[in-house]
Design an enzyme around this catalytic site. Sequence first.
Site, PDB file in Angstrom:
ATOM      1  N   ARG A   1       2.688 -29.285   4.234  1.00 17.02           N
ATOM      2  CA  ARG A   1       2.961 -28.044   4.950  1.00 17.02           C
ATOM      3  C   ARG A   1       2.433 -28.266   6.353  1.00 17.02           C
ATOM      4  NH1 ARG A   1       0.413 -22.579   2.440  1.00 17.02           N
ATOM      5  NH2 ARG A   1      -1.430 -23.507   3.386  1.00 17.02           N
TER       6      ARG A   1
ATOM      7  N   MET B   1      10.895   5.014  -3.391  1.00 15.87           N
ATOM      8  CA  MET B   1      10.044   4.669  -2.248  1.00 15.87           C
ATOM      9  C   MET B   1       8.705   5.390  -2.324  1.00 15.87           C
ATOM     10  SD  MET B   1      10.838   4.984   1.832  1.00 15.87           S
ATOM     11  CE  MET B   1      12.390   4.124   1.767  1.00 15.87           C
TER      12      MET B   1
ATOM     13  N   TYR C   1      16.887   6.992  -9.779  1.00 15.45           N
ATOM     14  CA  TYR C   1      18.055   6.345  -9.183  1.00 15.45           C
ATOM     15  C   TYR C   1      18.770   5.461 -10.200  1.00 15.45           C
ATOM     16  CZ  TYR C   1      16.606   7.637  -4.456  1.00 15.45           C
ATOM     17  OH  TYR C   1      16.280   8.330  -3.318  1.00 15.45           O
TER      18      TYR C   1
ATOM     19  N   LYS D   1      -7.826 -13.554   5.967  1.00 13.53           N
ATOM     20  CA  LYS D   1      -6.510 -13.452   6.610  1.00 13.53           C
ATOM     21  C   LYS D   1      -5.718 -12.303   5.985  1.00 13.53           C
ATOM     22  CE  LYS D   1      -4.881 -16.986   3.392  1.00 13.53           C
ATOM     23  NZ  LYS D   1      -4.642 -18.415   3.181  1.00 13.53           N
TER      24      LYS D   1
END
Length: 357
Positions: A129, A301, A253, A35
């Site tokens: 769940r 980023m 930053y 998955k």
Amino acid sequence: MTRPTVAHIDLNALRHNFNQVKKYAPHSKVMPVIKADAYGHGALTIASALPQADGFAVAFIDEAVALRESGIKQPIVVLQGVYERSELELAASLGLQIVIHQAAQVELLESCNIAPLVVWMKLETGMHRAGISSDEFVPLLARLKALAQVAEIRFMTHFACADELESSVTSDQFHLFQEMTGNSSAVCSLANSAAIITKPETHRDWVRPGIMLYGASPLQGSTAQHEGLKPVMTLESSIIAIKQLRPGDTVGYGASWTAETEGRIAIVAIGYGDGYPRCLGGKAQVLLNGQRAPLVGRVSMDSLAINLSDQDQVQLGDRVILWGKGLPVEELAAGANTISYELLCNVTQRVPRYYHD
Ligand SMILES: *Cc1c(COP(=O)(O)O)cnc(C)c1O
């Protein structure tokens, strides 16, 4: 020049880890859990690299459809099951196996005229769940048994605490599962990676390894090496700038890190836009020419900064390992207050996967 940031995927390590699963659970069939794009490794390539797998498991039907349409022939189990008529029809036409974890999914089956498929009843044993509780179990089982749409009924459950060696929850769940399924001869599946390693009594017919196939330890406080596993993904980038700093210069930053002495830092071409956790700014290390170097300042980023104080031979273009061979992803995950699963899944599509055989 192409971007230097890549995730190397070592398919030999994958097969080694698969063989480890077989060693831990020699009498069970194995459905690798692929998955979330095989935990970020690329589901189709991982499935294709494991022709010896008896089946595969994914979370959602679209993941299963993509694998089938790309030619994966083994059984595929859809762990979350289906929720709409169109999905159920698709599952039946592609020969998928579906998990049934609630009454609404039984109703859906009753209302559709489809070719018979294999269903896995997921039993509630403690996770709370998705699962069928003990009071719903007998009536829902009877309804499924009455359906021509059902070729075979199998039983499964999922463990909440198998990664915690001290916890008694797993054996409680196991005993409840045995109580619910009684002396039924149906095919059963319980074990995830952690239970494959630590709870042989739960192996039964099928085991469902995820994280251990990718070479990270499923057990808290343990290491992949200790479990005989090899990391499959090595996340790598390279140095795109080297800077000389004077005392008092700040980096990145927020000017959150200040150089106390003369020294050099290097800028590495990877950031949170690639899935490297921003919260590791100032907290983690990378591997550079076989030595560790600490992050300084915030993670941007597209880049991050490392301190070169201990290394004077560094050059532009030198390769930097963020995690993988020589730097366990579990260590980074612990620093980020999470688990290796999240770091691996979060490597973004911007990062090309290079497969090595
Ligand atoms: C994700 C998942 C697994 C695999 O778990 P790991 O801890 O990665 O081995 C097994 N079974 C189910 C139902 C899952 O959702």
